[in-house]
Enzyme design. Structure first.
Site, PDB file in Angstrom:
ATOM      1  N   ARG B 315     -12.565  35.691-101.094  1.00  0.00           N
ATOM      2  CA  ARG B 315     -11.855  34.709-100.285  1.00  0.00           C
ATOM      3  C   ARG B 315     -11.821  34.985 -98.802  1.00  0.00           C
ATOM      4  O   ARG B 315     -11.731  34.065 -98.013  1.00  0.00           O
ATOM      5  CB  ARG B 315     -10.420  34.622-100.761  1.00  0.00           C
ATOM      6  CG  ARG B 315     -10.312  33.996-102.077  1.00  0.00           C
ATOM      7  CD  ARG B 315      -8.912  33.565-102.359  1.00  0.00           C
ATOM      8  NE  ARG B 315      -8.909  33.006-103.685  1.00  0.00           N
ATOM      9  CZ  ARG B 315      -8.275  33.518-104.704  1.00  0.00           C
ATOM     10  NH1 ARG B 315      -7.561  34.596-104.534  1.00  0.00           N
ATOM     11  NH2 ARG B 315      -8.336  32.963-105.878  1.00  0.00           N
ATOM     12  N   PHE B 436     -11.117  24.249-102.959  1.00  0.00           N
ATOM     13  CA  PHE B 436     -11.839  25.142-103.861  1.00  0.00           C
ATOM     14  C   PHE B 436     -11.478  26.601-103.622  1.00  0.00           C
ATOM     15  O   PHE B 436     -10.737  26.916-102.712  1.00  0.00           O
ATOM     16  CB  PHE B 436     -13.335  24.885-103.780  1.00  0.00           C
ATOM     17  CG  PHE B 436     -14.030  25.345-102.511  1.00  0.00           C
ATOM     18  CD1 PHE B 436     -13.371  25.898-101.432  1.00  0.00           C
ATOM     19  CD2 PHE B 436     -15.398  25.210-102.410  1.00  0.00           C
ATOM     20  CE1 PHE B 436     -14.026  26.294-100.295  1.00  0.00           C
ATOM     21  CE2 PHE B 436     -16.078  25.602-101.281  1.00  0.00           C
ATOM     22  CZ  PHE B 436     -15.397  26.145-100.225  1.00  0.00           C
ATOM     23  N   GLU B 437     -11.995  27.465-104.480  1.00  0.00           N
ATOM     24  CA  GLU B 437     -11.658  28.900-104.463  1.00  0.00           C
ATOM     25  C   GLU B 437     -10.174  29.119-104.655  1.00  0.00           C
ATOM     26  O   GLU B 437      -9.586  30.011-104.057  1.00  0.00           O
ATOM     27  CB  GLU B 437     -12.094  29.539-103.132  1.00  0.00           C
ATOM     28  CG  GLU B 437     -13.595  29.685-103.048  1.00  0.00           C
ATOM     29  CD  GLU B 437     -14.002  30.937-102.302  1.00  0.00           C
ATOM     30  OE1 GLU B 437     -13.535  32.017-102.691  1.00  0.00           O
ATOM     31  OE2 GLU B 437     -14.766  30.809-101.347  1.00  0.00           O
ATOM     32  N   GLY B 438      -9.553  28.286-105.448  1.00  0.00           N
ATOM     33  CA  GLY B 438      -8.116  28.404-105.634  1.00  0.00           C
ATOM     34  C   GLY B 438      -7.417  27.456-104.692  1.00  0.00           C
ATOM     35  O   GLY B 438      -7.470  27.642-103.494  1.00  0.00           O
TER      36      GLY B 438
END
Lengths: 328, 632
Positions: B315, B436-438
């Site tokens: 992240r 995205f990515e959480g």
């Protein structure tokens, strides 16, 4: 006015008020004003306005002008009118679940409305299992097929799928539902509350992003406890409801088999029918005068049938009739 | 906390014994936690590897973040050498407008990227990759973000696609797959999300059953929203397997390396998206795909941990990539603002436009600082767990990037709205960042709850004692709280004689210290009030996460600006200015949020919000009557 069907018609009320002579009942000096001038006439005016209020008719500017002309500005009817104009708007939308004045004619539509009203769930789906129709068989008899309308929501379907097959489900009814002047009856498919609440064990590998439970030992502080609820009794899950034209075994069976299409679990669970005889006319009884004050009951417990799907034989067990006499 | 205790012992004798008991026990509990966390190091008093988690206790680990992490001169030269050709490639040979229009990255561009080695940045050199550290990866991410689709394709390939093999794969798996993946011959994808399962791992339906001969797993199921799904050759697939846990058969998730060559894999058609249109996102279905048993990553049933590690590690680069994009936008936008004239003044002389530029540069500065601080912390020896900091970088950067791009478009007005300029493409590409990515909501919960878990373990003894009715302890804490309310300054060691922050930023450092202390008390109060059930209090947790993100941002800028002015980098006075501006703004915002977290404050309208939401969601529509409605 109800005889003529005009009780909700404002024009009629205004015409009635028009019958009064104008300017006769208006007080003209202080003494008349002091002593309730023309009291019976004022009472009559007030009763007319009362009836308007009872039927929810909102008075008009024309009503006000008439009242002022007839009774003057400070009389009881005009006061009543002012109070009506203050309070009626406040109460107009106070019912969150209003029943429309004109209910639909079609019994299927009435059933749809009634079931949606009871369920009060936007997810619940109403299914019409059978439409009413009249058939004439070869022998010339008229057979009426009643309508069967059921309702079930997805969360109820999930509850039913999780139900323990060893425990029976009950079809109970008919329960009355009053919609203005009409009474419809509905049947409920329910089960007993589970003995112990099964709590899902905490799975630490459930959420990919954040922990669903914290590993601290203590709970909420007293000041923030919000969930003591006296009414939080578990009466057992209700799985579905239906309304039919005729509440006998065959029709209810039809409902259950219709439900089974979406809830395969119903095929394995024993279904008990605890159906009352339904609303009947009070029979003009010759033996009503017996000294024991037994009245022919409108609700007697009929036989309970144990129903298992696939079994050809139907076991009929007679339960001792329980009397529900009112004058015990 | 220990220093406070010392001061109180001097002041009031009656709480002396209680305080000593308190400090001693807390230190004891703290040490236990330390020992559990750092079993790899053998000293009893070691470097605290967590920075953000300690902020929850109100203590600032200044050794972790000051001085700002540096890289050596040789490394810097190496990075610059890597960066130059990549920049050239992106500015000359990448036609972003065409990629956006046709929703496809052309083959030549992909080939160029492969030749530059951008497909194997973090793969170790023995497997054919570039073996870059996190910092260098972040530096290159600044450039690849100039085109959103390419950035996402590369990130899906290496930050999540092959990360599984990289961090948890066996030597054989690495030897077999990494070389081709690093050169770009095979492209990787990460297959976790399903129609019914986004954050909830329990609802994953894809199944992997062991075949009769025990040599293959057969995977059945389908995954959606898979980046690179159409062109990936090697996928990391997560499926349910039956595992024996203490004699009970349970379903646990396992990770598999699945090659397209195994057969049975079908990709749906690419999704028509709002932004990052060049990136291939599609549905992937698995129909009895045979996967050899050797292709299980880690152990059977251990897929959950692998998934979490992969997701948490990629992240931080979002900070530097957003910063790179905003820096480019500032250049383009200021060009326009300086030349366009209205009322005989150029746009750049108007206050509102100036504010936009200030906001953009401030945000770019903070994002860069946070990203490189996190990358530097991750690169330090000792394998620190920086997932919390990385999540904070992601949340901050994604939201601020959206605001900045929006403001840049606003400066251009109508021109920015047309397709002739790239601003609308940047805006659309940027919208995916908070998703995205959480998603940012879920990451805020992660940030807040991880910290609460950590703080809870340490303060649980204290709170339990008070709840049990230990009067002495309660009185001690009460007296301490009253004393603290009267002292307006706190000293955590950032300024003063041994201070690590440059004196030109003393005020900002003091603000940070004050915020950190208040935050620590607030966390304690929240734990006391809610205990376990804090998991459901999302309104409070959101504020906690926001405060923490601001605190981390403040630390990052203070650290970076101190280093800049100390060594004399160019324009360090500008950096000091940015730092002081941001710190004062963040200080007041933090104070307001901390105030809102108290019980029954007028600033906190959470109960009202809950009620409004309940009424609207019950009816599933807007429930107010129309303003023109009449009763009679």
């Amino acid at each position: 006015m109800p005889e003529f069907g005009v009780e909700r018609d404002l024009a009629v009320y205004n015409k009635l008020l028009d019958v009064f002579p104008k300017e006769v009942f208006v007080p003209r000096n202080a003494v008349q004003r002091m002593f309730n001038h023309y009291p019976r006439q004022q009472e009559c005016g007030v009763q007319l306005l009362e009836q308007m209020e009872e039927y929810g008719v909102m008075p008009n500017v024309e009503t006000k002008v008439l009242l002022v002309q007839i009774f003057g500005k400070k009389a009881h009817p005009i006061r009543k009118y002012q109070r009506m104009m203050y309070w009626m708007p406040k109460f107009k939308h106070v019912n969150p679940f209003p029943v429309p004045l004109q209910l639909p004619e079609d019994p299927v539509d009435v059933a749809r409305f009634g079931l949606a009203r009871i369920a009060n769930d936007l997810d619940a789906k109403v299914t019409v299992y059978q439409l009413p129709c009249t058939d004439i068989t070869e022998t010339g008899e008229e057979i009426t097929i009643p309508h069967v309308v059921g309702i079930q929501s997805p969360s109820q379907m999930e509850l039913l799928a999780k139900h323990n097959p060893n425990k029976p489900v009950f079809v109970e009814g008919p329960f009355p539902l009053w919609l203005r002047q009409t009474c419809v009856h509905y049947y409920v498919l329910r089960a007993d509350p589970p003995e112990e609440k099964v709590e899902e064990p905490y799975d630490p590998e459930r959420s990919l992003y954040y922990p669903l439970r914290l590993d601290v030992d203590f709970g909420r502080d007293l000041g923030d406890e919000e969930n003591f609820d006296v009414e939080d009794l578990d009466e057992g899950p209700v799985f579905a409801m239906c309304m039919t034209g005729r509440g006998d075994q065959a029709t209810l069976n039809q409902w259950i088999s219709g439900l089974q299409e979406n809830n395969p679990m119903l095929g394995q669970v024993p279904t008990l029918f605890r159906v009352n005889a339904g609303p009947q006319e009070l029979s003009a009884s010759a033996d009503a005068e017996s000294g024991h004050a037994h009245r022919p009951d409108t609700e007697t417990r009929s036989e309970e049938k144990l129903q298992r799907d696939g079994e050809p034989g139907v076991i009929v067990e007679e339960e001792p009739q329980r009397r529900q006499g009112r004058n015990q | 906390m220990i220093m406070n205790a010392n001061r109180l012992i001097v002041l009031s004798k009656c709480v002396q014994s209680c305080q000593r008991l308190l400090a001693c026990n807390v230190r004891h509990a703290g040490k236990k936690v330390q020992q559990v966390q750092q079993q790899r190091l053998f000293r009893t008093h070691c470097r605290q590897l967590a920075y953000a988690k300690d902020l929850f206790l109100g203590s600032l680990n200044k050794d972790e973040v000051f001085p700002y992490p540096e890289i050596g001169k040789e490394e810097l030269d190496e990075i610059n050498q890597l960066v130059a050709p990549v920049e050239k490639f992106f500015s000359e040979e990448v036609d972003s407008a065409k990629i956006d229009r046709e929703a496809k990255i052309p083959e030549e561009t992909l080939k160029g990227l492969k030749e530059l080695g951008l497909f194997g940045l973090m793969v170790p050199e023995e497997y054919g990759g570039l073996g870059l550290s996190n910092t260098m990866y972040a530096r290159l991410a600044e450039i690849t973000s100039l085109d959103g689709s390419i950035a996402v394709t590369l990130a899906a390939h290496q930050a999540i696609g092959l990360k599984g093999i990289l961090i948890a794969g066996t030597e054989a798996q690495k030897q077999k797959y990494l070389p081709k993946l690093a050169s770009g011959e095979h492209i990787a994808a990460f297959c976790l999300t399903e129609p019914g399962s986004g954050s909830d791992a329990a609802s994953i339906q894809t199944r992997a059953t062991l075949s009769e001969d025990g040599k293959h797993y057969l995977i059945n199921g389908s995954k959606i929203w898979i980046s690179n799904g159409g062109m990936a050759d090697i996928m990391t697939v997560f499926a349910r397997t039956e595992v024996d846990v203490d004699g009970v058969k349970k379903d646990k998730i396992s990770a598999f390396i699945v090659e397209r060559a195994f057969g049975g894999i079908t990709s749906g058609k690419p999704e028509d998206k709002l932004g990052i249109r060049g990136s291939n996102t599609c549905e992937v279905s698995f129909d009895n795909v045979p996967v050899p048993v050797e292709n299980v990553i880690g152990e059977v049933g251990g897929g959950f941990k692998i998934a979490m590690n992969i997701l948490n590690s990629g992240r931080f680069s979002m900070g530097s990539s957003s910063a790179g994009m905003i820096k480019k936008l500032i250049t383009m936008t200021s060009e326009y603002a300086a030349t366009r004239k209205q009322f005989n003044k150029s746009l750049s002389e108007f206050g509102m436009i100036q504010e936009k530029f200030a906001v953009m540069s401030l945000n770019a500065f903070i994002m860069e600082s946070m990203a490189y601080l996190t990358a530097g912390m991750m690169d330090r020896p000792g394998l620190p767990d920086c997932s919390l900091e990385a999540a904070m970088v992601k949340v901050f950067s994604s939201e601020r990037a959206w605001i900045c791009v929006s403001e840049a478009l606003q400066v251009l007005g109508g021109l920015g709205y047309t397709k002739n300029y790239p601003y609308e493409r940047y805006l659309r590409d940027c919208r995916i960042l908070p998703i995205f990515e959480g998603t940012n909501e879920v990451l805020r919960m992660y940030i807040a709850l991880t910290g609460m878990q950590y703080a809870g373990k340490i303060t649980t003894w204290k709170i339990n004692e008070i709840k049990k009715g230990n009067v002495g302890l309660a009185i001690g804490m009460l007296v301490k709280k009253i004393m603290n309310k009267f002292s307006s300054s706190v000293d955590l060691g950032l300024t003063g004689k041994d201070g690590v922050v440059h004196p030109s930023m003393t005020e900002s450092a003091k603000m940070l210290e004050l915020n950190v202390t208040h935050f620590g008390w607030t966390v304690e109060t929240l734990l006391y009030r809610f205990g376990k059930t804090i998991v459901d209090e999302q309104f409070a947790l959101k504020r906690v996460a926001d405060v923490l993100i601001n605190l981390y941002a403040m630390t990052a800028v203070l650290s970076r600006a101190s280093r800049s002015i100390t060594i004399g980098l160019k324009n360090n006075d500008h950096e000091i200015l940015l730092t002081n501006t941001f710190c004062s703004e963040a200080f007041f915002r933090n104070n307001y949020m901390i105030h809102q977290l108290q019980e029954h404050t007028p600033g906190n309208s959470d109960a009202n919000i809950k009620k409004i939401a309940a009424e609207v969601l019950q009816d599933r529509s807007y429930i107010c009557s129309h303003p023109l409605e009449r009763i009679y």
